[in-house]
Design an enzyme around this catalytic site. Structure first.
Site, PDB file in Angstrom:
ATOM      1  CB  SER A 189      11.924   4.653  -0.256  1.00 48.47           C
ATOM      2  OG  SER A 189      10.900   4.224   0.617  1.00 48.47           O
ATOM      3  CE1 TYR A 247      12.054   0.352   0.537  1.00 46.63           C
ATOM      4  CE2 TYR A 247      13.541  -0.494  -1.146  1.00 46.63           C
ATOM      5  CZ  TYR A 247      12.573   0.416  -0.733  1.00 46.63           C
ATOM      6  OH  TYR A 247      12.143   1.397  -1.604  1.00 46.63           O
ATOM      7  CE  LYS A 297      15.536   2.356  -2.504  1.00 45.47           C
ATOM      8  NZ  LYS A 297      16.042   2.455  -3.883  1.00 45.47           N
ATOM      9  CG  LEU A 303      -3.806  -2.167   0.329  1.00 45.17           C
ATOM     10  CD1 LEU A 303      -4.310  -3.335   1.164  1.00 45.17           C
ATOM     11  CD2 LEU A 303      -4.140  -0.836   1.000  1.00 45.17           C
TER      12      LEU A 303
HETATM   13  C1  WQD Z   1       0.410  -0.413   2.766  1.00 48.44           C
HETATM   14  C2  WQD Z   1      -0.591  -0.648   3.896  1.00 48.44           C
HETATM   15  C3  WQD Z   1      -0.131  -2.570   5.240  1.00 48.44           C
HETATM   16  C4  WQD Z   1      -0.866  -5.599   2.210  1.00 48.44           C
HETATM   17  C5  WQD Z   1       5.565   0.427   0.407  1.00 48.44           C
HETATM   18  C6  WQD Z   1       6.650  -0.290  -0.299  1.00 48.44           C
HETATM   19  C7  WQD Z   1       7.996   0.296  -0.006  1.00 48.44           C
HETATM   20  C8  WQD Z   1       7.970   1.796  -0.088  1.00 48.44           C
HETATM   21  C9  WQD Z   1       6.841   2.397   0.723  1.00 48.44           C
HETATM   22  C10 WQD Z   1       8.884   2.613  -2.154  1.00 48.44           C
HETATM   23  C11 WQD Z   1       0.082  -1.075   5.188  1.00 48.44           C
HETATM   24  C12 WQD Z   1      -1.447  -2.719   4.499  1.00 48.44           C
HETATM   25  C13 WQD Z   1      -0.725  -4.373   2.828  1.00 48.44           C
HETATM   26  C14 WQD Z   1      -1.856  -6.500   2.660  1.00 48.44           C
HETATM   27  C15 WQD Z   1      -2.549  -4.901   4.301  1.00 48.44           C
HETATM   28  N1  WQD Z   1       7.820   2.224  -1.425  1.00 48.44           N
HETATM   29  N2  WQD Z   1      -1.567  -4.034   3.846  1.00 48.44           N
HETATM   30  N3  WQD Z   1      -2.678  -6.110   3.685  1.00 48.44           N
HETATM   31  O1  WQD Z   1       4.401  -1.135   3.575  1.00 48.44           O
HETATM   32  O2  WQD Z   1       3.680   1.245   3.050  1.00 48.44           O
HETATM   33  O3  WQD Z   1       5.577   0.113   1.780  1.00 48.44           O
HETATM   34  O4  WQD Z   1       5.634   1.805   0.239  1.00 48.44           O
HETATM   35  O5  WQD Z   1      10.000   2.594  -1.816  1.00 48.44           O
HETATM   36  O6  WQD Z   1       8.872  -0.243  -0.970  1.00 48.44           O
HETATM   37  O7  WQD Z   1       6.648  -1.626   0.133  1.00 48.44           O
HETATM   38  O8  WQD Z   1       3.175  -0.558   1.422  1.00 48.44           O
HETATM   39  O9  WQD Z   1       1.362  -1.648   0.196  1.00 48.44           O
HETATM   40  O10 WQD Z   1       2.881  -3.083   1.643  1.00 48.44           O
HETATM   41  O11 WQD Z   1       1.257  -1.550   2.724  1.00 48.44           O
HETATM   42  O12 WQD Z   1      -3.304  -4.574   5.236  1.00 48.44           O
HETATM   43  O13 WQD Z   1      -2.016  -7.645   2.139  1.00 48.44           O
HETATM   44  O14 WQD Z   1      -1.451  -1.725   3.515  1.00 48.44           O
HETATM   45  O15 WQD Z   1      -0.242  -3.051   6.568  1.00 48.44           O
HETATM   46  O16 WQD Z   1      -0.617  -0.493   6.277  1.00 48.44           O
HETATM   47  P1  WQD Z   1       4.177  -0.074   2.577  1.00 48.44           P
HETATM   48  P2  WQD Z   1       2.169  -1.802   1.435  1.00 48.44           P
END
Ligand code: WQD
Length: 344
Positions: free
Chosen positions: A128, A154, A158, A205
């Site tokens: 990741s 997490y 990795k 998201l």
């Molecule tokens: C993306 C953006 C949030 C939810 C993910 C996986 C992790 C890894 C990397 C594989 C952020 C914003 C989110 C919400 C929001 N993948 N958001 N409101 O944190 O980049 O990590 O990708 O290994 O396993 O979790 O992804 O989709 O949670 O967040 O504003 O209700 O969307 O703050 O900026 P993230 P995410």
């Protein structure tokens, strides 16, 4: 053709695993799923069989169970293994660090032992971009970027898993292993028969957006719009899950062609950064659905901005993301509507 070479797919009933099973079959491989369905939709096997028009072999096994896994390796004698099986929710890992370390490390140790014992040809490991932590200053990261302490247990699992793999390869220099560092997987198969299926409230998201739009959730909260980005919201590299699946097939093919031992870590992303606000606007434009959202406080552990330098994946895997953000958003929405229609 790949003459039906058998590839064991641990966690193959999960989101990325199931899409990779489809891509493997489309490219002439014979995938065998190993999954205990702790984080997978029960109907995914029949949906995969509907998409591929093939019977899909499944071993309902916990990857941490070395005896049961040895029986699987003995029975299947796989040519390759793709190891997805792991917990992956960033904020859940903060609440349950021991479960994350135990499951994510133990399952890899079992796979590596059996890879060696059963003389498996190639291993692809699901890593990741979280291994990069907060890329200060330089937000387009390549694989030479320093691996720092991750922002969550997490991400730390990795980093440790990649270290375990490095030490294993040093002791077994003929081993052929590649770690794929995913950026943000999104979207669903064009058939809308498989897709991301969060157990409980989604952390990520796009599923949060589609569940809000379909009425399952009341409102999306955007976690902060005071970042130093173009519109104040965080930037990520959102990659279509089917492009990500294809990257795994290219990785297996790359390892097969290598005559000597090899160990690589490769970014899998689009090379483009997209903000949360841009995702919301793309969703509303492409679906015609007005999204109910509000701006809330920042989420602990969020990185401000990161996206992939993709030159290594293009060079050694001859792979490049083909699908657009529009494809991702529309396929995710079609999948959400199909869940509602079929009551998955
Ligand atoms: C993306 C953006 C949030 C939810 C993910 C996986 C992790 C890894 C990397 C594989 C952020 C914003 C989110 C919400 C929001 N993948 N958001 N409101 O944190 O980049 O990590 O990708 O290994 O396993 O979790 O992804 O989709 O949670 O967040 O504003 O209700 O969307 O703050 O900026 P993230 P995410």
């Amino acid at each position: 053709m790949n003459s039906g070479k058998k590839i064991l797919v641990t966690g193959g009933a999960g989101y990325i695993g199931s899409h990779t099973v489809v891509s493997l079959i489309e490219n002439g491989y014979t995938p065998v799923i190993v999954d205990d369905f702790r984080n997978a939709q029960s109907s995914v096997i029949e949906q995969l069989e509907a998409i591929t028009n093939q019977k899909i072999k499944l071993h309902r096994v916990d990857c941490c169970d070395s005896q049961a896994m040895n029986t699987v390796f003995e029975a299947e004698k796989p040519n390759g293994v793709i190891h997805f099986a792991a917990y992956k929710a960033v904020n859940e890992s903060v609440e349950k660090p021991l479960e994350y370390y135990k499951n994510n490390l133990q399952s890899l140790l079992v796979v590596l032992e059996l890879y060696q014992k059963h003389k498996v040809q190639s291993l692809v490991f699901s890593s990741s971009c979280t291994v990069y932590g907060e890329p200060k200053g330089k937000i387009e990261v390549d694989e030479s970027f320093p691996i720092e302490k991750a922002f969550s247990p997490y991400g730390q699992t990795k980093i440790i898993c990649e270290q375990i793999i490095q030490d294993f390869h040093h002791s077994q220099p003929d081993s052929k292993i590649i770690s794929l560092r995913y950026f943000n997987p999104v979207g669903a198969h064009a058939s809308a028969l498989i897709g991301e299926y969060p157990i409980g409230k989604p952390n990520n998201l796009l599923p949060y957006i589609t569940q809000t739009a379909i009425g399952k959730l009341k409102q999306l909260t955007v976690f902060g719009n005071d970042y130093a980005t173009s519109d104040g919201t965080c930037v990520r590299d959102y990659i279509h899950v089917c492009d990500l699946a294809d990257a795994h097939v290219q990785a297996i093919s790359f390892l097969e062609k290598e005559t000597n031992g090899v160990l690589e870590a490769v970014n899998i992303g689009t090379g483009k950064g997209t903000s949360v606000q841009e995702i919301i606007e793309t969703f509303e434009t492409e679906t015609g659905v007005s999204l109910n959202y509000t701006i809330g406080p920042r989420r602990a552990g969020d990185v401000e901005a990161i996206y992939a330098n993709t030159s290594k994946s293009e060079k050694i895997l001859q792979w490049k993301a083909k699908r657009s953000l529009k494809d991702s958003v529309c396929s995710a929405w079609n999948w959400e509507k199909n869940i509602k229609k079929n009551g998955y």
